[in-house]
Design a protein around this motif. Structure first.
Motif, PDB file in Angstrom:
ATOM      1  N   UNK A  55      20.903  -6.499  26.761  1.00  0.00           N
ATOM      2  CA  UNK A  55      21.122  -6.292  28.189  1.00  0.00           C
ATOM      3  C   UNK A  55      22.002  -5.055  28.406  1.00  0.00           C
ATOM      4  N   UNK A  56      23.034  -4.913  27.578  1.00  0.00           N
ATOM      5  CA  UNK A  56      23.878  -3.715  27.668  1.00  0.00           C
ATOM      6  C   UNK A  56      23.050  -2.445  27.460  1.00  0.00           C
ATOM      7  N   UNK A  57      22.148  -2.476  26.517  1.00  0.00           N
ATOM      8  CA  UNK A  57      21.317  -1.290  26.249  1.00  0.00           C
ATOM      9  C   UNK A  57      20.475  -0.929  27.480  1.00  0.00           C
ATOM     10  N   UNK A  58      19.920  -1.944  28.131  1.00  0.00           N
ATOM     11  CA  UNK A  58      19.088  -1.691  29.310  1.00  0.00           C
ATOM     12  C   UNK A  58      19.909  -1.246  30.511  1.00  0.00           C
ATOM     13  N   UNK A  59      21.206  -1.494  30.458  1.00  0.00           N
ATOM     14  CA  UNK A  59      22.098  -1.018  31.509  1.00  0.00           C
ATOM     15  C   UNK A  59      22.784   0.290  31.104  1.00  0.00           C
ATOM     16  N   UNK A  60      22.237   0.910  30.045  1.00  0.00           N
ATOM     17  CA  UNK A  60      22.688   2.240  29.607  1.00  0.00           C
ATOM     18  C   UNK A  60      24.116   2.242  29.080  1.00  0.00           C
ATOM     19  N   UNK A  61      24.532   1.150  28.456  1.00  0.00           N
ATOM     20  CA  UNK A  61      25.826   1.083  27.800  1.00  0.00           C
ATOM     21  C   UNK A  61      25.637   1.296  26.297  1.00  0.00           C
ATOM     22  N   UNK A  62      26.611   1.912  25.628  1.00  0.00           N
ATOM     23  CA  UNK A  62      26.441   2.259  24.208  1.00  0.00           C
ATOM     24  C   UNK A  62      26.652   1.067  23.276  1.00  0.00           C
ATOM     25  N   UNK A  63      25.584   0.627  22.645  1.00  0.00           N
ATOM     26  CA  UNK A  63      25.643  -0.463  21.664  1.00  0.00           C
ATOM     27  C   UNK A  63      24.837  -0.055  20.428  1.00  0.00           C
ATOM     28  N   UNK A  64      25.271  -0.476  19.236  1.00  0.00           N
ATOM     29  CA  UNK A  64      24.483  -0.162  18.040  1.00  0.00           C
ATOM     30  C   UNK A  64      23.108  -0.829  18.109  1.00  0.00           C
ATOM     31  N   UNK A 143      35.080   3.634  18.249  1.00  0.00           N
ATOM     32  CA  UNK A 143      34.940   5.004  18.743  1.00  0.00           C
ATOM     33  C   UNK A 143      34.148   5.782  17.698  1.00  0.00           C
ATOM     34  N   UNK A 144      32.985   6.217  18.095  1.00  0.00           N
ATOM     35  CA  UNK A 144      32.067   6.923  17.193  1.00  0.00           C
ATOM     36  C   UNK A 144      31.515   8.137  17.936  1.00  0.00           C
ATOM     37  N   UNK A 145      31.645   9.310  17.310  1.00  0.00           N
ATOM     38  CA  UNK A 145      31.256  10.567  17.970  1.00  0.00           C
ATOM     39  C   UNK A 145      31.944  10.690  19.330  1.00  0.00           C
ATOM     40  N   UNK A 146      33.222  10.311  19.333  1.00  0.00           N
ATOM     41  CA  UNK A 146      34.101  10.441  20.502  1.00  0.00           C
ATOM     42  C   UNK A 146      33.679   9.567  21.676  1.00  0.00           C
ATOM     43  N   UNK A 147      32.900   8.541  21.423  1.00  0.00           N
ATOM     44  CA  UNK A 147      32.450   7.659  22.491  1.00  0.00           C
ATOM     45  C   UNK A 147      32.697   6.212  22.108  1.00  0.00           C
ATOM     46  N   UNK A 148      33.160   5.382  23.034  1.00  0.00           N
ATOM     47  CA  UNK A 148      33.318   3.961  22.734  1.00  0.00           C
ATOM     48  C   UNK A 148      31.947   3.287  22.576  1.00  0.00           C
ATOM     49  N   UNK A 149      31.842   2.404  21.584  1.00  0.00           N
ATOM     50  CA  UNK A 149      30.626   1.625  21.366  1.00  0.00           C
ATOM     51  C   UNK A 149      30.984   0.147  21.415  1.00  0.00           C
ATOM     52  N   UNK A 150      30.149  -0.633  22.076  1.00  0.00           N
ATOM     53  CA  UNK A 150      30.388  -2.064  22.243  1.00  0.00           C
ATOM     54  C   UNK A 150      29.844  -2.827  21.038  1.00  0.00           C
ATOM     55  N   UNK A 151      30.676  -3.700  20.461  1.00  0.00           N
ATOM     56  CA  UNK A 151      30.242  -4.520  19.327  1.00  0.00           C
ATOM     57  C   UNK A 151      30.721  -5.951  19.528  1.00  0.00           C
ATOM     58  N   UNK A 152      30.190  -6.855  18.711  1.00  0.00           N
ATOM     59  CA  UNK A 152      30.664  -8.245  18.605  1.00  0.00           C
ATOM     60  C   UNK A 152      30.629  -8.987  19.939  1.00  0.00           C
TER      61      UNK A 152
END
Length: 252
Positions: A55-64, A143-152
Protein backbone atom coordinates in the motif's frame (compact mmCIF):
# COMPACT_ATOMS: atom_id res chain seq x y z
CA UNK A 1 0.98 -11.85 -6.54
CA UNK A 2 4.46 -10.95 -5.39
CA UNK A 3 7.36 -12.30 -7.40
CA UNK A 4 8.66 -15.67 -6.16
CA UNK A 5 12.32 -16.49 -5.64
CA UNK A 6 14.09 -19.41 -3.97
CA UNK A 7 16.57 -19.01 -1.15
CA UNK A 8 19.96 -20.53 -1.92
CA UNK A 9 22.12 -19.54 1.08
CA UNK A 10 21.40 -18.35 4.59
CA UNK A 11 23.99 -15.64 5.22
CA UNK A 12 23.52 -14.33 8.76
CA UNK A 13 20.85 -13.57 11.36
CA UNK A 14 19.90 -9.94 11.92
CA UNK A 15 19.50 -9.79 15.67
CA UNK A 16 18.23 -6.23 15.72
CA UNK A 17 14.74 -7.57 15.00
CA UNK A 18 12.73 -9.29 17.69
CA UNK A 19 11.55 -12.02 15.30
CA UNK A 20 15.12 -12.88 14.22
CA UNK A 21 15.01 -12.01 10.52
CA UNK A 22 17.93 -13.20 8.45
CA UNK A 23 19.93 -12.21 5.40
CA UNK A 24 19.39 -14.73 2.59
CA UNK A 25 20.76 -14.99 -0.95
CA UNK A 26 18.33 -16.14 -3.65
CA UNK A 27 18.38 -17.73 -7.08
CA UNK A 28 17.76 -14.37 -8.77
CA UNK A 29 21.19 -13.25 -7.45
CA UNK A 30 19.44 -10.89 -5.05
CA UNK A 31 20.03 -10.60 -1.31
CA UNK A 32 17.00 -10.25 0.94
CA UNK A 33 16.16 -9.56 4.54
CA UNK A 34 13.81 -12.46 5.22
CA UNK A 35 10.93 -12.45 7.70
CA UNK A 36 10.18 -16.06 8.56
CA UNK A 37 6.69 -17.52 8.92
CA UNK A 38 7.89 -19.67 11.82
CA UNK A 39 8.74 -16.65 13.99
CA UNK A 40 6.72 -14.53 16.39
CA UNK A 41 3.11 -14.14 15.34
CA UNK A 42 3.58 -16.39 12.32
CA UNK A 43 2.05 -15.65 8.90
CA UNK A 44 -0.07 -12.74 10.18
CA UNK A 45 3.09 -10.68 10.57
CA UNK A 46 3.92 -11.41 6.94
CA UNK A 47 0.41 -10.42 5.87
CA UNK A 48 0.86 -7.09 7.66
CA UNK A 49 4.22 -6.57 5.94
CA UNK A 50 2.68 -7.08 2.50
CA UNK A 51 -0.42 -4.97 3.11
CA UNK A 52 1.54 -2.06 4.59
CA UNK A 53 4.50 -2.29 2.23
CA UNK A 54 2.55 -2.63 -1.00
CA UNK A 55 0.00 0.00 0.00
CA UNK A 56 2.89 2.36 0.79
CA UNK A 57 4.37 1.66 -2.63
CA UNK A 58 1.09 2.53 -4.35
CA UNK A 59 0.99 5.76 -2.37
CA UNK A 60 4.48 6.61 -3.68
CA UNK A 61 6.28 6.09 -0.38
CA UNK A 62 9.80 4.58 -0.40
CA UNK A 63 9.79 0.91 0.62
CA UNK A 64 12.17 -1.91 -0.35
CA UNK A 65 10.92 -4.33 -2.98
CA UNK A 66 9.06 -7.31 -1.51
CA UNK A 67 9.25 -10.90 -2.76
CA UNK A 68 7.95 -14.27 -1.66
CA UNK A 69 10.98 -16.39 -0.95
CA UNK A 70 10.82 -20.17 -0.75
CA UNK A 71 12.98 -21.55 2.03
CA UNK A 72 14.23 -25.13 2.27
CA UNK A 73 15.33 -25.73 5.90
CA UNK A 74 18.33 -27.64 4.55
CA UNK A 75 20.09 -24.29 3.97
CA UNK A 76 20.52 -23.97 7.75
CA UNK A 77 22.85 -26.97 7.99
CA UNK A 78 25.93 -24.77 8.01
CA UNK A 79 24.43 -22.43 10.63
CA UNK A 80 25.80 -23.28 14.11
CA UNK A 81 23.10 -21.36 16.00
CA UNK A 82 20.47 -23.76 17.30
CA UNK A 83 17.85 -21.00 17.47
CA UNK A 84 18.32 -20.23 13.78
CA UNK A 85 18.13 -23.91 12.86
CA UNK A 86 14.84 -24.28 14.74
CA UNK A 87 13.44 -21.15 13.12
CA UNK A 88 14.27 -22.35 9.61
CA UNK A 89 12.89 -25.81 10.35
CA UNK A 90 9.57 -24.15 11.26
CA UNK A 91 9.63 -21.92 8.17
CA UNK A 92 9.81 -24.31 5.25
CA UNK A 93 7.90 -23.03 2.23
CA UNK A 94 6.91 -19.44 1.52
CA UNK A 95 8.38 -16.56 3.54
CA UNK A 96 8.73 -12.83 2.94
CA UNK A 97 11.85 -11.18 1.55
CA UNK A 98 12.65 -7.46 1.56
CA UNK A 99 15.30 -6.18 -0.81
CA UNK A 100 18.53 -5.64 1.12
CA UNK A 101 19.72 -2.02 0.97
CA UNK A 102 23.53 -2.22 1.15
CA UNK A 103 25.19 0.58 3.07
CA UNK A 104 21.94 1.91 4.50
CA UNK A 105 22.17 3.85 7.76
CA UNK A 106 19.86 3.70 10.73
CA UNK A 107 17.57 6.72 10.89
CA UNK A 108 18.39 9.43 13.45
CA UNK A 109 15.77 12.21 13.71
CA UNK A 110 18.46 14.69 14.80
CA UNK A 111 20.91 13.90 12.01
CA UNK A 112 18.27 13.22 9.33
CA UNK A 113 15.49 15.82 9.31
CA UNK A 114 12.58 14.72 7.10
CA UNK A 115 10.64 16.80 4.60
CA UNK A 116 7.26 17.76 6.16
CA UNK A 117 5.30 16.38 3.21
CA UNK A 118 6.98 12.97 3.40
CA UNK A 119 6.75 12.87 7.21
CA UNK A 120 3.04 13.68 7.07
CA UNK A 121 2.34 11.02 4.44
CA UNK A 122 4.19 8.37 6.45
CA UNK A 123 2.38 9.33 9.65
CA UNK A 124 -0.97 9.20 7.86
CA UNK A 125 -0.29 5.67 6.62
CA UNK A 126 0.95 4.51 10.02
CA UNK A 127 -2.15 5.97 11.67
CA UNK A 128 -4.44 4.34 9.11
CA UNK A 129 -2.80 0.92 9.51
CA UNK A 130 -2.26 1.37 13.28
CA UNK A 131 1.47 0.82 12.99
CA UNK A 132 2.66 1.34 16.56
CA UNK A 133 6.25 0.43 15.72
CA UNK A 134 7.79 3.61 14.31
CA UNK A 135 8.75 5.31 17.55
CA UNK A 136 11.83 7.36 18.39
CA UNK A 137 13.15 4.28 20.22
CA UNK A 138 12.66 2.06 17.18
CA UNK A 139 12.14 4.19 14.06
CA UNK A 140 12.01 1.33 11.54
CA UNK A 141 13.44 3.70 8.96
CA UNK A 142 16.66 3.42 7.02
CA UNK A 143 18.50 6.19 5.20
CA UNK A 144 19.68 4.97 1.81
CA UNK A 145 20.92 7.26 -0.98
CA UNK A 146 20.06 10.18 1.31
CA UNK A 147 16.39 9.20 1.48
CA UNK A 148 14.40 7.60 4.30
CA UNK A 149 13.05 4.12 3.50
CA UNK A 150 10.19 2.48 5.39
CA UNK A 151 10.84 -1.01 6.80
CA UNK A 152 9.37 -3.47 9.32
CA UNK A 153 5.60 -3.22 9.17
CA UNK A 154 4.78 -6.47 10.93
CA UNK A 155 3.13 -4.64 13.83
CA UNK A 156 0.61 -2.96 11.52
CA UNK A 157 -3.09 -3.89 11.21
CA UNK A 158 -2.96 -5.60 14.59
CA UNK A 159 -6.75 -5.89 14.63
CA UNK A 160 -6.25 -9.14 12.71
CA UNK A 161 -4.88 -10.83 15.81
CA UNK A 162 -8.42 -10.73 17.27
CA UNK A 163 -10.97 -10.90 14.46
CA UNK A 164 -14.02 -11.21 16.78
CA UNK A 165 -13.23 -7.70 18.09
CA UNK A 166 -11.94 -6.23 14.83
CA UNK A 167 -15.10 -4.22 14.15
CA UNK A 168 -14.60 -2.30 17.40
CA UNK A 169 -11.21 -1.10 16.11
CA UNK A 170 -12.41 0.45 12.84
CA UNK A 171 -12.53 3.96 14.29
CA UNK A 172 -9.94 3.50 17.01
CA UNK A 173 -7.87 6.71 17.38
CA UNK A 174 -4.15 6.54 16.71
CA UNK A 175 -1.79 8.01 19.28
CA UNK A 176 1.17 9.72 17.66
CA UNK A 177 2.91 10.83 20.85
CA UNK A 178 5.78 8.40 20.27
CA UNK A 179 5.90 8.55 16.47
CA UNK A 180 9.41 9.46 15.33
CA UNK A 181 8.16 11.67 12.49
CA UNK A 182 5.43 13.52 14.40
CA UNK A 183 7.62 16.63 14.94
CA UNK A 184 8.08 16.92 11.17
CA UNK A 185 4.49 16.10 10.15
CA UNK A 186 3.15 19.62 9.73
CA UNK A 187 1.19 18.83 6.56
CA UNK A 188 -1.00 16.04 7.86
CA UNK A 189 -4.22 17.70 6.67
CA UNK A 190 -2.87 17.78 3.11
CA UNK A 191 -1.79 14.13 3.33
CA UNK A 192 -5.25 13.22 4.59
CA UNK A 193 -6.99 15.06 1.77
CA UNK A 194 -4.91 13.16 -0.79
CA UNK A 195 -4.71 9.67 0.68
CA UNK A 196 -8.30 9.42 1.89
CA UNK A 197 -9.41 9.57 -1.74
CA UNK A 198 -6.61 7.40 -3.15
CA UNK A 199 -7.16 4.48 -0.78
CA UNK A 200 -10.19 2.79 -2.31
CA UNK A 201 -11.72 -0.66 -2.00
CA UNK A 202 -10.29 -1.50 -5.43
CA UNK A 203 -6.78 -0.44 -4.39
CA UNK A 204 -7.03 -2.48 -1.20
CA UNK A 205 -8.23 -5.50 -3.17
CA UNK A 206 -5.24 -5.12 -5.49
CA UNK A 207 -2.84 -5.09 -2.53
CA UNK A 208 -4.54 -8.00 -0.77
CA UNK A 209 -4.37 -10.09 -3.94
CA UNK A 210 -0.58 -10.03 -3.53
CA UNK A 211 -0.72 -11.92 -0.21
CA UNK A 212 -0.06 -15.65 -0.67
CA UNK A 213 -3.13 -17.78 0.01
CA UNK A 214 -1.43 -20.04 2.53
CA UNK A 215 -0.73 -17.02 4.79
CA UNK A 216 -4.45 -16.20 4.92
CA UNK A 217 -6.10 -19.57 5.49
CA UNK A 218 -6.20 -20.75 9.11
CA UNK A 219 -8.29 -20.68 12.26
CA UNK A 220 -9.96 -17.38 11.31
CA UNK A 221 -10.85 -18.08 7.68
CA UNK A 222 -11.44 -21.24 5.67
CA UNK A 223 -10.57 -19.56 2.39
CA UNK A 224 -8.22 -16.85 1.19
CA UNK A 225 -11.16 -15.20 -0.57
CA UNK A 226 -13.03 -14.77 2.72
CA UNK A 227 -9.90 -13.45 4.44
CA UNK A 228 -9.19 -10.90 1.71
CA UNK A 229 -12.80 -9.69 1.84
CA UNK A 230 -12.63 -9.23 5.62
CA UNK A 231 -9.39 -7.23 5.44
CA UNK A 232 -10.73 -5.14 2.56
CA UNK A 233 -14.01 -4.37 4.33
CA UNK A 234 -12.29 -3.40 7.59
CA UNK A 235 -9.77 -1.11 5.91
CA UNK A 236 -12.41 0.40 3.62
CA UNK A 237 -14.58 1.22 6.64
CA UNK A 238 -11.59 2.76 8.42
CA UNK A 239 -10.62 5.09 5.59
CA UNK A 240 -14.24 6.22 5.23
CA UNK A 241 -13.94 8.31 8.41
CA UNK A 242 -10.38 9.50 8.86
CA UNK A 243 -11.44 12.13 11.39
CA UNK A 244 -12.13 9.36 13.90
CA UNK A 245 -8.53 8.20 14.10
CA UNK A 246 -6.22 10.79 12.51
CA UNK A 247 -3.93 12.31 15.17
CA UNK A 248 -3.80 16.07 15.70
CA UNK A 249 -0.12 16.93 15.38
CA UNK A 250 -0.03 19.56 12.63
CA UNK A 251 0.23 22.45 15.06
CA UNK A 252 3.00 20.85 17.14
Amino acid sequence: MLRHVTGTRYVTPLREGGSLPGLVEADDLGTYVVKFRGAGQGPKTLVAEVVAGELARRLDLPVPRLVVIDIDPVIARAEPDQEVQELLAASGGTNLGLDFLPGALGFDPVAHPVDPELASRVLWLDAYLENVDRSWRNPNLLVWHRQPWLIDHGASIYFHHNWPRAAAAVRRPFRADDHVLAPFATRLAEADAEFATRVTADLLAEVLAMVPEDWLVGPDFESAQAARAAYRDHLTDRVADTSAWLPQVAAA
